[in-house]
Design an enzyme around this catalytic site. Structure first.
Site, PDB file in Angstrom:
ATOM      1  N   HIS A 100       0.814  -1.214   0.000  1.00 59.38           N
ATOM      2  CA  HIS A 100       0.000   0.000   0.000  1.00 59.38           C
ATOM      3  C   HIS A 100       0.846   1.262   0.000  1.00 59.38           C
ATOM      4  CE1 HIS A 100      -2.295  -3.310   1.918  1.00 59.38           C
ATOM      5  NE2 HIS A 100      -3.224  -2.876   1.083  1.00 59.38           N
ATOM      6  N   HIS A 120      -5.895   0.343  -2.847  1.00 57.89           N
ATOM      7  CA  HIS A 120      -6.795   0.377  -3.969  1.00 57.89           C
ATOM      8  C   HIS A 120      -6.598   1.663  -4.759  1.00 57.89           C
ATOM      9  CE1 HIS A 120      -8.895   2.350  -0.666  1.00 57.89           C
ATOM     10  NE2 HIS A 120      -9.796   2.855  -1.471  1.00 57.89           N
ATOM     11  N   GLY A 154     -11.367  -1.079  -7.841  1.00 57.65           N
ATOM     12  CA  GLY A 154     -12.186  -0.277  -8.743  1.00 57.65           C
ATOM     13  C   GLY A 154     -11.801  -0.374 -10.203  1.00 57.65           C
ATOM     14  N   SER A 175     -15.166  -7.031  -7.828  1.00 55.01           N
ATOM     15  CA  SER A 175     -16.568  -6.681  -8.068  1.00 55.01           C
ATOM     16  C   SER A 175     -16.917  -6.586  -9.550  1.00 55.01           C
ATOM     17  CB  SER A 175     -16.918  -5.369  -7.357  1.00 55.01           C
ATOM     18  OG  SER A 175     -16.103  -4.316  -7.810  1.00 55.01           O
TER      19      SER A 175
END
Length: 205
Positions: A100, A120, A154, A175
């Site tokens: 990260h 992310h 995303g 997702s």
């Protein structure tokens, strides 16, 4: 493709069966399952025709248990338990690390990671209350390590070109695949976006 963490084996195998040809790896990320249960999922993938070397297991540090799959994926805590020589004790085993920050990325590379997940990058359903790190931070990591960086968070077909321009070697998705009623189309669209971005990318030096 990263599994959604729901523990629903039937849904996982049904979708994986339809999309595995469009993705490079299927990443089993089911934190509520035991190692034995996750290995059962891996075996299920094999029965659906997924090659062993395209299956990645998340979390487990028991390297000797993973000779029958393609690799393992860890967080920062686990990789500090090994040196480079130990990470090569199992033939063909790929080791990925989630990072990260640039500092974490450099440490993971030094310890012998084969690739990194960084994110992310964009707003993500998996991290609803966390600010995305963005493309600039992704580019900083990509330009300061020599191993492949995979963007996560995303990722959709319409932003593949942007992450590739930032230096990401590929994308990990959750997702985008699991929240659609047409997962095969979603996977094919992601693959096409990567192919298109490669056509217009400058040659790597």
């Amino acid at each position: 493709m990263v599994s959604p963490g729901t523990g629903d084996l039937g849904s996982f195998l049904n979708i994986a069966k339809g999309i595995w040809r469009w993705v490079d790896y299927i990443h089993i990320r089911e934190k509520k399952l035991t190692l034995e249960e996750q290995m059962y999922w891996a075996q299920g993938l094999k029965t659906q025709g997924v090659p062993s070397d395209r299956i990645i297991m998340n979390g487990s540090d028991q390297l000797d248990q993973h000779a029958s799959i393609g690799g393992v994926h860890w967080g920062q805590a686990v990789i500090h338990s090994y040196d480079k020589d130990e990470l090569r004790t199992v033939d063909r085993l790929r080791v990925g690390i989630s990072v990260h920050s640039l500092e974490e990325a450099k440490v993971a590379e030094k310890q012998g990671a084969d690739y990194l997940f960084y994110g992310h990058v964009y707003a993500s359903n998996s991290k609803p209350n966390c600010e995305p790190r963005g493309l600039s931070a992704l580019a900083e990591v990509c330009s300061n390590v020599s191993i492949p960086v995979i963007a996560i968070g995303g990722i959709r077909p319409e932003n593949i070109a942007a992450i590739r321009t930032a230096g990401a070697r590929g994308a990990a998705v959750i997702s985008t695949i699991w929240t659609t009623d047409k997962p095969e189309l979603a996977a094919a669209s992601l693959r096409q976006a990567i192919t298109d971005s490669d056509k217009y990318a400058e040659p790597r030096r």
